[in-house]
Motif scaffolding. Sequence first.
Motif, short mmCIF file in Angstrom:
data_model
loop_
_atom_site.label_atom_id
_atom_site.label_comp_id
_atom_site.label_asym_id
_atom_site.label_seq_id
_atom_site.Cartn_x
_atom_site.Cartn_y
_atom_site.Cartn_z
N GLY A 54 -37.37 -45.63 39.72
CA GLY A 54 -38.25 -46.77 39.97
C GLY A 54 -37.67 -48.07 39.44
O GLY A 54 -37.81 -49.12 40.06
N LEU A 55 -36.98 -48.00 38.31
CA LEU A 55 -36.33 -49.18 37.75
C LEU A 55 -35.24 -49.67 38.69
O LEU A 55 -35.14 -50.87 38.97
CB LEU A 55 -35.74 -48.85 36.37
N ALA A 56 -34.44 -48.74 39.22
CA ALA A 56 -33.39 -49.13 40.17
C ALA A 56 -34.01 -49.73 41.44
O ALA A 56 -33.51 -50.72 41.98
CB ALA A 56 -32.52 -47.93 40.52
N ASN A 57 -35.10 -49.15 41.91
CA ASN A 57 -35.78 -49.68 43.09
C ASN A 57 -36.35 -51.07 42.82
O ASN A 57 -36.34 -51.93 43.69
CB ASN A 57 -36.89 -48.74 43.54
N ALA A 58 -36.86 -51.27 41.61
CA ALA A 58 -37.41 -52.58 41.25
C ALA A 58 -36.32 -53.65 41.23
O ALA A 58 -36.57 -54.81 41.57
CB ALA A 58 -38.12 -52.53 39.90
N LEU A 59 -35.11 -53.27 40.85
CA LEU A 59 -34.00 -54.22 40.85
C LEU A 59 -33.53 -54.53 42.26
O LEU A 59 -33.04 -55.63 42.53
CB LEU A 59 -32.83 -53.66 40.03
N GLY A 60 -33.66 -53.58 43.15
CA GLY A 60 -33.23 -53.79 44.53
C GLY A 60 -31.78 -53.43 44.73
O GLY A 60 -31.00 -53.32 43.78
N PRO A 61 -31.37 -53.25 45.99
CA PRO A 61 -30.01 -52.79 46.29
C PRO A 61 -28.93 -53.82 46.02
O PRO A 61 -27.77 -53.46 45.84
CB PRO A 61 -30.08 -52.45 47.78
N THR A 62 -29.27 -55.09 45.96
CA THR A 62 -28.26 -56.10 45.68
C THR A 62 -27.89 -56.11 44.20
O THR A 62 -26.72 -56.19 43.84
CB THR A 62 -28.75 -57.49 46.10
N LYS A 63 -28.91 -56.02 43.34
CA LYS A 63 -28.68 -56.06 41.90
C LYS A 63 -28.19 -54.71 41.37
O LYS A 63 -27.41 -54.63 40.44
CB LYS A 63 -29.95 -56.50 41.17
N GLU A 106 -46.17 -32.06 48.12
CA GLU A 106 -46.71 -33.02 47.16
C GLU A 106 -45.55 -33.94 46.82
O GLU A 106 -44.40 -33.57 46.92
CB GLU A 106 -47.23 -32.32 45.92
N TYR A 107 -45.86 -35.14 46.42
CA TYR A 107 -44.80 -36.11 46.22
C TYR A 107 -44.73 -36.53 44.77
O TYR A 107 -45.74 -36.72 44.11
CB TYR A 107 -45.02 -37.34 47.11
N LEU A 108 -43.53 -36.70 44.32
CA LEU A 108 -43.25 -37.22 43.00
C LEU A 108 -43.24 -38.74 43.15
O LEU A 108 -42.47 -39.28 43.94
CB LEU A 108 -41.89 -36.71 42.55
N LEU A 109 -44.10 -39.43 42.44
CA LEU A 109 -44.22 -40.87 42.61
C LEU A 109 -43.05 -41.60 41.98
O LEU A 109 -42.74 -41.39 40.82
CB LEU A 109 -45.53 -41.38 42.01
N VAL A 110 -42.42 -42.45 42.76
CA VAL A 110 -41.32 -43.29 42.30
C VAL A 110 -41.64 -44.70 42.73
O VAL A 110 -42.00 -44.93 43.89
CB VAL A 110 -39.97 -42.83 42.90
N GLN A 111 -41.54 -45.63 41.81
CA GLN A 111 -41.82 -47.02 42.16
C GLN A 111 -40.83 -47.49 43.21
O GLN A 111 -39.64 -47.30 43.09
CB GLN A 111 -41.71 -47.90 40.91
N ARG A 112 -41.34 -48.11 44.26
CA ARG A 112 -40.48 -48.60 45.33
C ARG A 112 -40.09 -50.04 45.05
O ARG A 112 -40.63 -50.69 44.17
CB ARG A 112 -41.20 -48.51 46.68
N TYR A 113 -39.15 -50.54 45.84
CA TYR A 113 -38.75 -51.93 45.71
C TYR A 113 -39.92 -52.81 46.11
O TYR A 113 -40.60 -52.55 47.09
CB TYR A 113 -37.54 -52.23 46.62
N GLU A 114 -40.17 -53.85 45.35
CA GLU A 114 -41.25 -54.78 45.70
C GLU A 114 -40.70 -56.19 45.81
O GLU A 114 -39.82 -56.58 45.06
CB GLU A 114 -42.41 -54.71 44.70
N SER A 115 -41.23 -56.91 46.78
CA SER A 115 -40.80 -58.29 46.98
C SER A 115 -41.28 -59.14 45.82
O SER A 115 -42.17 -58.73 45.06
CB SER A 115 -41.39 -58.82 48.30
N PRO A 116 -40.74 -60.34 45.65
CA PRO A 116 -41.23 -61.22 44.58
C PRO A 116 -42.74 -61.48 44.68
O PRO A 116 -43.43 -61.53 43.66
CB PRO A 116 -40.43 -62.51 44.78
#
Length: 161
Positions: A54-63, A106-116
Amino acid sequence: NQLASEEDRPVIETWGGCNLFETDSLVECLEEVPTPVAMVGIHLCKGLSPAFMGLANALGPTKCPILCLAPCCLPRLVTRQSKLLQQQQQSPNNSNTNEEHHYSPEYLLVQRYESPYEKSQRREANARRDAARTRGRTCYMCSSSDHVVQQCALLPTDQHE
């Protein structure tokens, strides 16, 4: 790392002791790093692996273009799914559609990338939730709503008082 900077190689930083569940504060720190980051998570037990992703997703693919994860164990949800799927595949009667024995994903919840914009909306909602939690709390010592009793200036400082 000293040799790496002298030889113009990437410098490796380690951030031990970070709380992976404090995503916002870690994202703010990592966004200050001037270059893209490669994140490596080793031996992240149970809920730490999804928090890391989730942390990697929050940073996004560019960062964060590179993520390497080597978990030692995953939450029971994942291992339970795996066992149910194995049992279903090994069962001689695979046509059984009984919901009780049927594998349901069932799904393991992972924070997705979010826009600003989404990030600011989530932070505002969290601030409102935190404000609602503290609403109505007053100090029992002085009846002030600015703090709770543990933070009151009227509390005795000497343990014998």
